[in-house]
Each structure stands twice: as structure tokens, then as C-alpha cells.
Design a protein around this motif. Structure first.
Motif, PDB file in Angstrom:
ATOM      1  N   PRO A 107       0.554  12.472   9.091  1.00 60.96           N
ATOM      2  CA  PRO A 107       0.699  13.958   9.295  1.00 60.96           C
ATOM      3  C   PRO A 107      -0.058  14.567   8.234  1.00 60.96           C
ATOM      4  N   LYS A 108      -0.691  15.733   8.346  1.00 59.97           N
ATOM      5  CA  LYS A 108      -1.100  16.374   7.233  1.00 59.97           C
ATOM      6  C   LYS A 108      -0.388  16.982   6.419  1.00 59.97           C
ATOM      7  N   PRO A 109      -0.640  16.730   4.934  1.00 53.86           N
ATOM      8  CA  PRO A 109       0.307  17.255   3.792  1.00 53.86           C
ATOM      9  C   PRO A 109       0.708  18.559   4.179  1.00 53.86           C
ATOM     10  N   ASP A 110       1.903  18.957   3.567  1.00 51.74           N
ATOM     11  CA  ASP A 110       2.189  20.404   3.774  1.00 51.74           C
ATOM     12  C   ASP A 110       1.284  21.238   2.896  1.00 51.74           C
ATOM     13  N   MET A 111       1.132  20.956   1.758  1.00 48.41           N
ATOM     14  CA  MET A 111       0.391  22.008   0.952  1.00 48.41           C
ATOM     15  C   MET A 111      -1.229  21.670   1.055  1.00 48.41           C
TER      16      MET A 111
END
Length: 149
Positions: A107-111
């Protein structure tokens, strides 16, 4: 009386083995990460080794596919923020060094965002492409409140 020399020899061998294991572990893990510039300089030496690279996400290069969980972007060197360290920056005739990063199945990191500092773990491949197994965003080291207008 025969047991004492055997005990000291056995204890000595165990201490030497533990010392060797600790020394070997420290040598292989002492380098936390490399910068983009360091990887560019050591690219032929690193070959296809696993690397951990710190850089900044280049704006305009992010491509995120949520269906396949594939994230593609470029990282560039993190600029120096300390004006006292290098008041006069040398003129460089070439483009800044950059590496293409491809992370699939994560998954793409949140930040994660353009201009954000990241640490990428993966394998360095041909053509300056890093096949990432993990992408971590770094938090700002200092809180800066919004300026009131």
C-alpha cells in the motif's frame, strides 16, 4: 584437576565465537541508509545488492495504481537546509541524480506526497531502477505551526 583447563579453553572458544558474531553483525548493519548521491557514486559496486536509500520524492513523477498496488516515482537528493554548512553552492552542469522507484504489492504510505522525504528499501537494478520492498515516509523533524495572516 583435568577439568579446569578444558573449562577455560571451552569458555575462551565461546567468547571468541560470540565476539566474532557481534563484530560481523555490526559490520553488516552499521550503514543505516545511503543517500541518492552515494548510491549514484557506488552504483557499479552495489550491483544487485539490497539497498536502503534516503531521498526526496520528485514532484510530477508519482504514478499510483490502487488496483495493482503499484507505486512508481523518482527520488532525488535531499537538499541541504543548513546555510552555514555551505554558503556557496557549487555549480553543477549535469541534471541532479535521480532514481526511479517501483513498489508493487504494497500500500502507498499515508503521508506520501511530492516533495516528501522517503526511505526506500529494495534492490538496485539496471538503468537506475530500485525495485522497492518497502517505502517509508519520514516525519518532519520539527513542528512548525501555520503562520497567521
Amino acid at each position: 584437576m583435568n577439568i579446569r583447563p578444558r573449562f577455560f579453553i571451552g569458555a575462551g572458544l565461546i567468547i571468541l565465537a560470540i565476539g566474532y558474531l557481534i563484530g560481523n553483525a555490526m559490520r553488516t548493519t552499521s550503514e543505516y541508509y545511503l543517500t541518492v548521491t552515494e548510491v549514484a557514486g557506488r552504483q557499479s559496486e552495489l550491483g544487485t545488492e539490497a539497498v536502503r536509500v534516503a531521498g526526496r520524492v520528485k514532484p510530477g513523477t508519482i504514478n499510483w495504481d490502487p488496483n495493482t498496488l503499484t507505486l512508481k516515482f523518482e527520488i532525488v537528493p535531499i537538499p541541504d537546509l543548513d546555510p552555514a554548512a555551505a554558503p556557496i553552492k557549487p555549480v553543477v552542469a549535469t541534471d541532479p541524480v535521480s532514481f526511479r522507484v517501483v513498489s508493487a504489492g504494497e500500500p502507498k504510505p499515508d503521508m506520501f506526497a511530492p516533495g516528501r522525504d522517503v526511505i526506500v528499501e529494495g534492490k538496485l537494478g539496471a538503468g537506475g531502477v530500485i525495485t522497492a520492498t518497502q517505502v517509508m515516509t519520514s516525519c518532519a523533524s520539527k513542528y512548525k505551526p501555520k503562520q497567521s495572516q
